[in-house]
Scaffold this active site. Structure first.
Site, short mmCIF file in Angstrom:
data_model
loop_
_atom_site.label_atom_id
_atom_site.label_comp_id
_atom_site.label_asym_id
_atom_site.label_seq_id
_atom_site.Cartn_x
_atom_site.Cartn_y
_atom_site.Cartn_z
N THR A 138 -6.76 3.69 -2.22
CA THR A 138 -6.62 2.27 -1.89
C THR A 138 -7.71 1.38 -2.50
O THR A 138 -7.41 0.37 -3.12
CB THR A 138 -6.62 2.10 -0.36
N HIS B 139 1.67 8.19 5.39
CA HIS B 139 0.72 9.27 5.68
C HIS B 139 1.19 10.05 6.90
O HIS B 139 1.04 11.27 6.98
CB HIS B 139 -0.68 8.70 5.97
N ASP C 250 -1.07 -0.14 -4.79
CA ASP C 250 -2.42 0.37 -5.10
C ASP C 250 -2.41 1.85 -5.49
O ASP C 250 -3.42 2.38 -5.94
CB ASP C 250 -3.38 0.14 -3.92
N HIS C 251 -1.27 2.52 -5.35
CA HIS C 251 -1.05 3.92 -5.73
C HIS C 251 0.31 4.29 -5.20
O HIS C 251 0.90 3.54 -4.42
CB HIS C 251 -2.12 4.86 -5.12
N ASP D 97 -9.89 -3.64 5.73
CA ASP D 97 -11.01 -4.42 5.21
C ASP D 97 -11.11 -4.31 3.68
O ASP D 97 -11.17 -5.32 2.98
CB ASP D 97 -12.35 -3.98 5.87
N ARG D 98 -11.10 -3.08 3.16
CA ARG D 98 -11.33 -2.89 1.72
C ARG D 98 -10.26 -3.54 0.85
O ARG D 98 -10.54 -3.98 -0.26
CB ARG D 98 -11.44 -1.39 1.38
N ASP E 29 0.84 -1.20 0.00
CA ASP E 29 0.00 0.00 0.00
C ASP E 29 0.88 1.26 0.00
O ASP E 29 1.69 1.45 0.90
CB ASP E 29 -0.90 -0.04 1.25
ZN LIG Z 1 -3.61 2.66 -0.37
#
Ligand SMILES: [Zn+2]
Length: 551
Positions: A77, A310, A353-354, A161-162, A36
């Site tokens: 995400t 972050h 994812d990015h 979760d996602r 991630d």
């Molecule tokens: Zn992400």
């Protein structure tokens, strides 16, 4: 006839060795690894500190698609994981963001929230109220299940979760994520384990590994130099972020932080990756993934690098430490797979994812253009501007989020103002704001010529029934403010290379070593897997097979 026994034995051993190294026509286990917020350059930025067995092994023995980009916005995400596994973009799979104003619900929604279901194995209620129902197209994992008449096993594992739910698709065997209140791996009643967690998951949870990880300090590794990070970056960690790490510096006293932040603390540390991997290894062992000739699929996503960046940004020592330790976890995992299943039986791909932006405040401090756009207060600002311009006060706007604006059409009708006037006031105001590159209605965006910068990326991010009515694009190095990053931290979501350019490495099974700089879209991964597995592409696929891999 009498045979010379030693020669016969040697021959037999050679044959066994030769057989075990010939890749089967299909891999026994496919493993998707998503890191991630891993930018492409992290493969090389921290290269000198990586060991030989992790990222370097993937690069040396695998095939790297060095020029792989996201081909839509917003780069978040949920859309990222959906694009990897569906082979298409938000325009088709419907995953337009992590959260948005849902015109159907007439309310704000979190992407996978589904109140028809509840938690299995953890805190009752919200944490388990999830399903993949929001995902409109099939995943490569769905297609594998369908292709083999449900004999293939599919499992999703991630702290978030996602990022567990979307990759595993609509019909997996199991899907697990992390409950901050209990420290357990949990699932929802949507999935086959609806009456209770299987014994192996209960046993894993009973080991209380999160307690063990959070009983120590998170300190820099004394054997490492952290040459890619600033020594004085802590000055940027000024406490504007909601996390328990606010205003603190390395080494972190995790038992102290846990008192404030509970088990959520582990998400920000490299131990979140270790915990995820320990659980994935247990899943392979206990669910017997890859044990027979029907291909299985394990989707793993490592969330901790995202939480960490972050909070601490690209130049924080914590982010460098995160990748050094993830590299060691990857080495451990690849060794495990070699031993357990044999490299020729396992197909691994690793991507993200990015990406993530440079921290704007820091860029400004060193004399580069950058900024933070006040998106979180934009709804209020725009309501005031509209009231002044139109002479009526009302609730014109449902939500401003993801650089999109959802208009309140009912209120606009009730107030008897022209929708065109509302749109032109909003767009006129936005265009004057610092950091705004352009603003337009969704209809205008659809008419832009292909040469308009980023027109196609924005169009692929628009879902006809879900997306906002007005959109805006920010300048390079500008991003929207939200509660999810502090002064020293960063975020993502834009059309720019720092958010779209990510790693893509293939490894194991029939993958030869090599690299290609041919352009690859993130949506190409799923159809490429379909080609390797000789199964149908996911039903919404817009990507194409990555040909250099097959040459
Ligand atoms: Zn992400």
């Amino acid at each position: 006839m009498k045979r010379f026994p030693l020669t016969g034995l040697l021959l037999a051993l050679t044959q066994v060795a030769a057989l075990s190294q010939t890749p089967p026509s299909q891999p026994k286990l496919v493993i998707g690894i998503v890191v991630d917020q891993m930018r492409y350059d992290y493969l090389y930025r921290y290269r000198d500190s990586y060991g030989e067995g992790g990222f370097k092994r993937l690069l040396a023995q695998g095939f790297s698609c060095e020029n792989t980009h996201y081909n839509y916005v917003p780069t978040y995400t949920a859309p990222g994981h959906a694009a990897i596994y569906t082979g298409t973009t938000p325009a088709v799979n419907g995953i337009i963001a992590n959260e948005w104003w849902d015109p159907e619900w007439q309310a704000h929604r979190y992407v996978t929230t589904d109140k028809r279901y509840t938690t299995v194995g953890g805190t009752p209620g919200r944490v388990g109220q999830h399903s993949p129902a929001v995902l409109l197209s099939s995943t490569i994992t769905d297609e594998l299940r369908l292709a083999h008449n449900f004999r293939s096993k599919v499992v999703g594992i991630c702290l978030k979760d996602r990022a567990s739910i979307l990759p595993a698709g609509h019909i997996p065997n199991a899907c697990y994520w992390f409950d901050d209140e209990t420290g357990n791996w949990i699932t929802s009643t949507y999935y086959p384990d609806s009456t209770g967690l299987p014994q192996w998951v209960q046993d894993f949870n009973a080991r209380k590994l999160p307690d063990a990880f959070l009983s120590k300090n998170w300190a820099a590794d004394s054997t490492m130099t952290y040459e890619q990070s600033f020594d004085n970056w802590d000055a940027y960690n000024d406490g504007k972020y909601f996390s328990p790490f606010n205003g603190k510096a390395m080494p972190y006293n995790l038992p102290e932080l846990k008192k404030k932040g509970g088990y959520s603390v582990i998400r920000f540390t490299p131990f979140g990756n270790t915990l995820t991997l320990d659980f994935a290894v247990d899943a392979i062992n206990k669910m017997q993934l890859g044990a027979d000739d029907v291909p299985d699929f394990l989707c793993i996503s490592f969330s901790s690098p995202d939480y960490c960046a972050h909070q601490f940004g690209i130049h924080g020592k914590e982010t460098e430490d995160m990748y050094l330790r993830l590299d060691r976890d990857l080495a451990r995992f690849l060794n495990f797979l070699d031993k357990k299943l044999g490299r020729e039986n396992v197909l691994v791909f690793l991507t993200a994812d990015h990406g993530g932006a440079e921290t704007p405040v820091h860029l400004r401090d060193i004399g580069m253009p950058a900024g933070v756009f006040p998106e979180s207060s934009m709804e209020k600002s725009l309501e005031n501007v509209l009231a002044a311009a139109l002479g009526v006060t009302g609730d014109f706007i449902h939500e401003v989020n993801n650089q999109q604006i959802w208009l309140n059409w009912d209120a606009i009708a009730d107030l008897e103002v022209s929708p065109d006037d509302v749109a032109s006031v909003i767009i006129g105001y936005l265009k004057q704001q610092p950091g705004v590159y352009d603003a337009f209605t969704r209809e205008e965006l659809m008419m832009f010529p292909e040469e308009y910068p980023f027109a196609s990326l924005m169009r692929r991010g628009i879902h006809q029934k879900r997306s906002g009515d007005i959109l805006y694009q920010l300048d390079p190095a500008w991003h929207a403010d939200d509660q999810f990053f502090g002064t020293g931290g960063t975020t993502h979501g834009s059309t720019y290379a720092y958010d779209t350019h990510i790693p893509l490495i293939w490894y194991g099974w029939k993958i030869r070593s090599g690299e290609s700089f041919a352009p690859v879209d993130i949506t190409d991964i799923a159809p490429t897997l379909s080609a390797m597995l000789r199964i149908m592409e996911p039903n919404g696929t817009t990507g194409k097979v990555i040909e250099p891999l097959f040459k």
